[in-house]
Design a protein around this motif. Structure first.
Motif, short mmCIF file in Angstrom:
data_model
loop_
_atom_site.label_atom_id
_atom_site.label_comp_id
_atom_site.label_asym_id
_atom_site.label_seq_id
_atom_site.Cartn_x
_atom_site.Cartn_y
_atom_site.Cartn_z
N ILE A 194 68.08 -35.83 -27.97
CA ILE A 194 68.85 -36.21 -29.16
C ILE A 194 68.92 -35.03 -30.12
O ILE A 194 67.90 -34.54 -30.60
CB ILE A 194 68.22 -37.44 -29.85
CG1 ILE A 194 68.31 -38.66 -28.92
CG2 ILE A 194 68.91 -37.72 -31.18
CD1 ILE A 194 67.65 -39.90 -29.46
N GLY A 215 76.02 -36.43 -33.11
CA GLY A 215 76.70 -35.33 -33.80
C GLY A 215 78.17 -35.19 -33.46
O GLY A 215 79.01 -34.97 -34.35
N VAL A 224 77.05 -41.56 -28.96
CA VAL A 224 77.26 -40.17 -29.35
C VAL A 224 76.90 -39.98 -30.83
O VAL A 224 77.43 -40.70 -31.69
CB VAL A 224 78.75 -39.78 -29.15
CG1 VAL A 224 78.96 -38.31 -29.46
CG2 VAL A 224 79.22 -40.12 -27.74
#
Ligand code: 13P
Length: 245
Positions: free
Chosen positions: A167, A229, A227
């Motif tokens: 992550i 960023g 998702v």
């Protein structure tokens, strides 16, 4: 057949001005009718986001397990549903770590969300220490068993496999590792949820971007992506939606 789901998680990012990004995401969702598109925005943005788009499902990043009461700073599933949220993420590793959420909390949150009429994205994932020790599949499938809500069904539940070490790091597991983990999750779901197991979508999350989305989405038993960023701007998120089409 399970439809692909591409879900964004804006985390603690976004302002009223950032909602303009949703316009091109809405257009992409309309242009790919075979793909479900969702964005979990900060709670402050749920209602204005709901008023801005319709082909993109807007959701919350967390809900409390209760309906109302003396829980300063918390928000219930009933509350986010009232302002138009269609789903909530529960059990994200950042909340499990920062807010000390246990599997029992996560299960309660998922059940509260379902009771309020929300769909649920339930997150599980291992630490780098667990991966290096060769126990990732055991840890993650046990987490699933302990946090799976009552009555789990594909109509409203997706499970997101998010290895903690992937992550926000730019690192991802190999496509083979993702396929193996999703296969293990599917097998455990069959034990836990019987006939519903094959209807529950399994999403992959952790450093998904436009360059790796097609490969990750092509892995066995991967039904979509969660998702972070790359969901913050349409320029980065739309290619991921298109990769799922
Ligand atoms: P990144 O895509 O930024 O790695 O975040 C993944 C995630 O935590 C989504 O919930």
């Amino acid at each position: 057949m399970r439809r692909k789901l591409i879900a964004g998680n804006w985390k603690m990012n976004g302002s009223l001005g950032a909602l303009a990004e949703l316009d091109a995401i809405e257009a992409a969702a309309t242009g790919t009718p075979g793909v479900d598109v969702a964005v979990a925005v900060p709670a402050t943005l749920i209602n204005p986001a709901v008023e801005r788009v319709s082909a993109v499902a807007i959701g919350a990043q967390d809900v409390h397990q209760g309906e109302c009461g003396a829980h300063t700073g918390c928000i219930s599933a009933v509350m986010v549903r009232e302002v138009g949220a269609r789903f909530s993420i529960v059990g994200h590793s950042e909340r499990r770590a920062d807010q000390a959420e246990s599997d029992a909390h996560v299960k309660g949150k998922a059940e509260a969300a379902r009771a309020a009429g929300l769909s649920v994205i339930l997150c599980v994932g291992e630490s780098l220490e667990d991966r290096d020790a060769g126990r990732a599949e055991q840890v993650v499938t046990d987490q699933l068993a302990r946090s799976l809500p009552q009555g789990a069904a594909g109509e409203w539940l997706s499970v997101a496999y998010e290895p903690i070490w992937a992550i926000g790091t730019g690192r991802t597991p190999t496509v083979e590792d993702v396929a193996a983990m999703h296969g293990a999750l599917r097998a455990r779901l069959r034990e836990l949820a019987g006939g519903e197991a094959d209807a529950i979508r399994l999403l992959y999350g952790g450093s998904v971007n436009d360059a790796n989305a097609a490969a990750l989405l092509g892995a066995g038993d991967v039904d979509g992506a969660l998702v972070g960023g790359a969901s913050l701007t349409a320029a980065k998120f739309v290619p991921i939606i298109e990769a799922a089409a």
